[in-house]
Design an enzyme around this catalytic site. Sequence first.
Site, PDB file in Angstrom:
ATOM      1  N   ARG A  19       0.863  -1.191   0.000  1.00 34.88           N
ATOM      2  CA  ARG A  19       0.000   0.000   0.000  1.00 34.88           C
ATOM      3  C   ARG A  19       0.887   1.225   0.000  1.00 34.88           C
ATOM      4  O   ARG A  19       2.060   1.166   0.375  1.00 34.88           O
ATOM      5  CB  ARG A  19      -0.936   0.008   1.196  1.00 34.88           C
ATOM      6  CG  ARG A  19      -0.228   0.264   2.521  1.00 34.88           C
ATOM      7  CD  ARG A  19      -1.207   0.195   3.668  1.00 34.88           C
ATOM      8  NE  ARG A  19      -0.548   0.419   4.936  1.00 34.88           N
ATOM      9  CZ  ARG A  19      -0.770   1.468   5.713  1.00 34.88           C
ATOM     10  NH1 ARG A  19      -1.643   2.387   5.361  1.00 34.88           N
ATOM     11  NH2 ARG A  19      -0.145   1.605   6.856  1.00 34.88           N
ATOM     12  N   ASN A  22      -0.033   5.655   4.428  1.00 32.18           N
ATOM     13  CA  ASN A  22      -1.296   6.199   4.939  1.00 32.18           C
ATOM     14  C   ASN A  22      -2.532   5.794   4.129  1.00 32.18           C
ATOM     15  O   ASN A  22      -3.606   6.324   4.353  1.00 32.18           O
ATOM     16  CB  ASN A  22      -1.241   7.725   5.065  1.00 32.18           C
ATOM     17  CG  ASN A  22      -0.154   8.179   6.008  1.00 32.18           C
ATOM     18  OD1 ASN A  22       0.040   7.578   7.060  1.00 32.18           O
ATOM     19  ND2 ASN A  22       0.572   9.210   5.630  1.00 32.18           N
ATOM     20  N   SER A  23      -2.385   4.873   3.206  1.00 28.42           N
ATOM     21  CA  SER A  23      -3.521   4.423   2.404  1.00 28.42           C
ATOM     22  C   SER A  23      -4.224   3.250   3.086  1.00 28.42           C
ATOM     23  O   SER A  23      -3.584   2.418   3.733  1.00 28.42           O
ATOM     24  CB  SER A  23      -3.048   3.979   1.017  1.00 28.42           C
ATOM     25  OG  SER A  23      -4.130   3.463   0.278  1.00 28.42           O
ATOM     26  N   ILE A  24      -5.534   3.163   2.909  1.00 26.69           N
ATOM     27  CA  ILE A  24      -6.291   2.024   3.420  1.00 26.69           C
ATOM     28  C   ILE A  24      -6.536   0.989   2.315  1.00 26.69           C
ATOM     29  O   ILE A  24      -7.181  -0.024   2.540  1.00 26.69           O
ATOM     30  CB  ILE A  24      -7.623   2.463   4.056  1.00 26.69           C
ATOM     31  CG1 ILE A  24      -8.530   3.151   3.036  1.00 26.69           C
ATOM     32  CG2 ILE A  24      -7.369   3.353   5.261  1.00 26.69           C
ATOM     33  CD1 ILE A  24      -9.941   3.419   3.534  1.00 26.69           C
TER      34      ILE A  24
END
Length: 77
Positions: A19, A22-24
């Site tokens: 990822r 800070n990405s979901i």
Amino acid sequence: RLADHAIARLKAQGIDAWRHENSITVVFPRPPDTLMKKWIIAPKKGIGHIITLPHVTEAVIDEFAADFAEALRGAKG
């Protein structure tokens, strides 16, 4: 936290996952069709992804990772 858990579980099954910071959204190689149908994964070319929203539990992620590994074993056999 959930995205990190998903990455760890997938990698523990031998599946590359990543990822952006800070990405979901967790990205992984395109899974076999059986897994995409069961989990409704929308692929784009050679990749698939899941979005680890709050309603996605660690148990769901664990089940997904196990199913992914099983689908890969079935695709090879």
